[in-house]
Design a protein around this motif. Sequence first.
Motif, PDB file in Angstrom:
ATOM      1  N   VAL A  68       0.848  -1.187   0.000  1.00 10.38           N
ATOM      2  CA  VAL A  68       0.000   0.000   0.000  1.00 10.38           C
ATOM      3  C   VAL A  68       0.885   1.239   0.000  1.00 10.38           C
ATOM      4  N   GLY A  69       0.553   2.184  -0.855  1.00 10.52           N
ATOM      5  CA  GLY A  69       1.318   3.424  -0.918  1.00 10.52           C
ATOM      6  C   GLY A  69       2.133   3.570  -2.185  1.00 10.52           C
ATOM      7  N   GLY A  70       2.147   2.533  -3.035  1.00 13.37           N
ATOM      8  CA  GLY A  70       2.866   2.615  -4.302  1.00 13.37           C
ATOM      9  C   GLY A  70       1.945   3.011  -5.446  1.00 13.37           C
ATOM     10  N   GLU A  71       2.470   2.957  -6.662  1.00 11.52           N
ATOM     11  CA  GLU A  71       1.683   3.339  -7.835  1.00 11.52           C
ATOM     12  C   GLU A  71       0.526   2.374  -8.076  1.00 11.52           C
ATOM     13  N   ASP A  72       0.774   1.080  -7.850  1.00  9.51           N
ATOM     14  CA  ASP A  72      -0.275   0.097  -8.097  1.00  9.51           C
ATOM     15  C   ASP A  72      -1.387   0.147  -7.055  1.00  9.51           C
ATOM     16  N   ARG A  73      -1.050   0.564  -5.840  1.00  6.09           N
ATOM     17  CA  ARG A  73      -2.042   0.595  -4.758  1.00  6.09           C
ATOM     18  C   ARG A  73      -1.771   1.821  -3.879  1.00  6.09           C
ATOM     19  N   PRO A 227      -8.604  -8.140  -0.674  1.00  5.18           N
ATOM     20  CA  PRO A 227      -8.928  -9.468  -1.199  1.00  5.18           C
ATOM     21  C   PRO A 227      -8.237  -9.709  -2.542  1.00  5.18           C
ATOM     22  N   PRO A 228      -7.665 -10.885  -2.749  1.00  4.02           N
ATOM     23  CA  PRO A 228      -6.982 -11.174  -4.018  1.00  4.02           C
ATOM     24  C   PRO A 228      -7.859 -10.944  -5.241  1.00  4.02           C
ATOM     25  N   SER A 229      -9.174 -11.151  -5.101  1.00  2.12           N
ATOM     26  CA  SER A 229     -10.047 -10.996  -6.265  1.00  2.12           C
ATOM     27  C   SER A 229     -10.060  -9.566  -6.795  1.00  2.12           C
ATOM     28  N   ARG A 230      -9.742  -8.589  -5.931  1.00  2.00           N
ATOM     29  CA  ARG A 230      -9.761  -7.196  -6.398  1.00  2.00           C
ATOM     30  C   ARG A 230      -8.644  -6.910  -7.386  1.00  2.00           C
ATOM     31  N   SER A 231      -7.532  -7.592  -7.233  1.00  2.00           N
ATOM     32  CA  SER A 231      -6.411  -7.352  -8.140  1.00  2.00           C
ATOM     33  C   SER A 231      -6.408  -8.312  -9.321  1.00  2.00           C
ATOM     34  N   ALA A 232      -7.347  -9.247  -9.342  1.00  2.00           N
ATOM     35  CA  ALA A 232      -7.413 -10.192 -10.462  1.00  2.00           C
ATOM     36  C   ALA A 232      -7.864  -9.467 -11.723  1.00  2.00           C
TER      37      ALA A 232
END
Length: 491
Positions: A68-73, A227-232
């Motif tokens: 958390v806190g990077g470009e992806d999230r 949840p892993p599904s959010r990044s799928a």
Amino acid sequence: MSEVGRNAPCPCGSGLKHKRCCLHREAEAVLDALEAERVWGRMQSWALERFGDELGSALKSHMDTRGVGGEDRPANDEDLSLALCWLLIDRELAGGGTPASMYSRLPDLADAERGMASRIAASRLGLHRVSDVQPGEWIELESVFGGARVRAASPNVSRDAVRWHVLLCRVMEGGPAQSLWGAAAFYEPAEERELLAELTRIADEQGLDSLEAALLAGTGELVCFTPPSRSAAKVPYTLEGDPVEIAQASWRVRDPDAAFGALRAVGELTVDGEDDDGGSVSFEWLASRRHLLARRRALPVGAVCMESGPVRMSEAGELDADDSTSLCTFTLYADRLEAFAFSRARIESAVALIEPHLRESVTEPTLSVQSVDEARSRLNAERAVPPTHAEHAHTPAPQARGARQAEELPPASDRQMWELTYRRWLDDPNQHLDGLSPRQAAARREHRDELELQLRSIEHQSARARDDRRPGADIAWLRAELAQTDRSLAA
């Protein structure tokens, strides 16, 4: 919900006037929440001044571990608020104790502030489902562990919550009423499985005997949990379970009239109509939706199912559709025949279906299969190039010989499309119910939990789509349909 007058009987049924009963308690709850925020602000300032280096390092490590806190999230306000509550209320300092408990014991605090600080320090994260909510006033929570219910005052979180949200939040005791305090993490009903899987992992790693104990011991690991599904990746699939591709086939036509007659003779095809200027005739290859769904393998996380098929409008203005979907569309022009489908398997099956009937009237087919991204890039590139030559002269296609014009339907509302989806859901084979339809699974006790979860997801989406943010009667009939088989599924 309509406003209740101050002097009207209180809707809670106490027999008192509204101003002497719930309205008074609501005003007290708002004042209590404001006081909690003031004390929390002073507690933060004290903790950061005294333990700033340790808390800052712990916050950075916490965020980095969770990506958390990077470009992806990127970190949002909710992430920071949840993490700060964890740092001050739950996380033990290197020297022992938590900042919140230490602040509540400072000798120079006034009694009122000490009482509020103690309540904040005692609040613990819980995992709850939202069973009912009055935005800006209260929220009714059902514990994921055991189902115990509590109604908590909530001036803020209640404005964003709808029925069956799963909340990682704190219920604070004391004061004029139990209250929801601090930030809350929101999860979809279907994400409850992933939250429980994470708690199971924590319990196994720490040798704990319950998921509730895992929540208390692993608070830091649940805060900012994604949840892993959010990044799928959201990948489109066909009804039968193949990745969606833009698949086309093209034939040069030697004898248009013979080709038209041959296509009419293929029993699996339906004449869909001719275009407005008579330049082409379309045929649809229709198949049973439920047959495709029944033999579909389990789809990966992130799969988005696509389908197309005929939809009708009833005299009452409601959408209706039979159990059919289009596998392939054939379009016959005067000089060529084209086929379009949403997967390689479909286009290859479509070619195999019609070629025995067309050998004398068309050439060998040319096939093209592209990914959705490739097709989109190609289309954008073609749109960017201006035309450099005159259009070909129009050559009419063979007469449709009784082909009907495609019916013009008025635009369907979101409500109509959702209701059509709900009606189909009742009787469609469902991969999470061992291939049974919800109506069939309602008779089997082993599918009750999964069926309830799917109903909650539908009610949740319905509530989010409504102006009053309540599920309402528009989907209550779904439970009524299933309750004819199993009364436990009634509303």
